[in-house]
Design a protein around this motif. Structure first.
Motif: not given
Length: 280
Positions: A197, A166, A273-274
């Motif tokens: 995620q 991330q 893609n939360t």
């Protein structure tokens, strides 16, 4: 998990036995905020960073047990596996994967995000791109969270590596920038999406580990059990007797299991893609 006899990562820094004196506090800026946000992955108390005690420095040599040394070898192999997987995934997306460093510590540790104690649990510091783990957490995972097994620990490592992914993708920076624009409840919801995620990304790694023939019977169940055990609702009900959804920062047990399993099924970045998902 099949790991014995395989090479570990070269990106392991062993700081066990190096005491850190003074109060355990968080650093400023993005590191100071995100260490509080990220190190609570498994229910750690941010207060342990902001106001806890540090260990006294010592010159005594650190002597690890045979079991602890085996755990050190294990997490090193898991880290090497994540390096192989994410280098491949990033290359397919036309990107270069920059490998993080895993720091083994005991008691307390100094990171670029500040000082932290073992009570915080494993954490990732974006300011230095390092993962920090006290190997005693393996026993805590088994006793406190009722999540035994080597693949449960592998899930922990893969989750923290997920935060590194991330960071490379710019997601952590985006979350930081949004902080001052949101209420506490809204920001908690954003943190939930961040953590889910990372669970998805750990599932992506598990997908590829299975493809490489490293998973054994029961491994997937161990990871799903660990994901469920560290859900906010489960932890809060165990510690206070009830859950407060507005205070959730990591997601419910079902959400954590679901997003890990989504990543395990997909094996790519596309479906994780939360932040745009209407239904977590």
């Amino acid at each position: 998990m099949k790991w014995k006899g395989r090479a570990g990562s070269r990106n392991v820094e062993d700081r066990r036995g190096r005491g850190v004196g003074g109060p355990v506090i968080a650093g400023g800026g993005i590191g100071g905020l995100l260490i509080v946000l990220l190190i609570t992955f498994l229910g750690g108390d941010p207060g342990a960073i902001l106001g806890g005690e540090g260990a006294n420095s010592t010159s005594e040599p650190y002597v690890a047990s045979e079991r602890e040394e085996e755990l050190a070898d294990f997490v090193s192999v898991v880290l090497a596996d994540t390096e192989e997987v994410w280098a491949e995934v990033f290359a397919k997306e036309g990107m270069e994967y920059v490998e993080p460093t895993l720091v083994l510590f005991s008691g307390s540790v100094q990171s670029a995000c500040g000082m932290a104690g073992s009570a915080t649990g494993p954490f990732y510091c974006p300011a230095d791109s390092k993962l920090y783990i006290d190997l005693s957490f393996y026993d805590e995972l088994e006793r406190q969270f009722n999540a035994p097994g080597d693949f449960a620990m592998a899930y922990v490592v893969a989750h923290e590596v997920g935060h590194h992914v991330q960071n490379l993708l710019g997601v952590l920076g985006d979350v930081q920038q949004a902080r001052n624009q949101l209420s506490e409840t809204e920001y908690n919801q954003l943190q939930v999406r961040l953590e889910l995620q990372a669970d998805y990304l750990s599932g992506v790694w598990a997908h590829h580990a299975q493809g490489m023939g490293y998973l054994e019977e029961g491994d997937l169940e161990e990871a799903l059990n660990a994901a469920s055990a560290v859900g906010d609702d489960t932890i809060q009900k165990r510690t206070r007797g009830y859950a407060v959804p507005d205070s959730f920062t990591h997601g419910t047990s079902e959400q954590r299991k679901e997003w890990f399993y989504k990543g395990f099924q997909a094996g790519n970045l596309d479906e994780g893609n939360t932040f745009n998902s209407l239904d977590l």
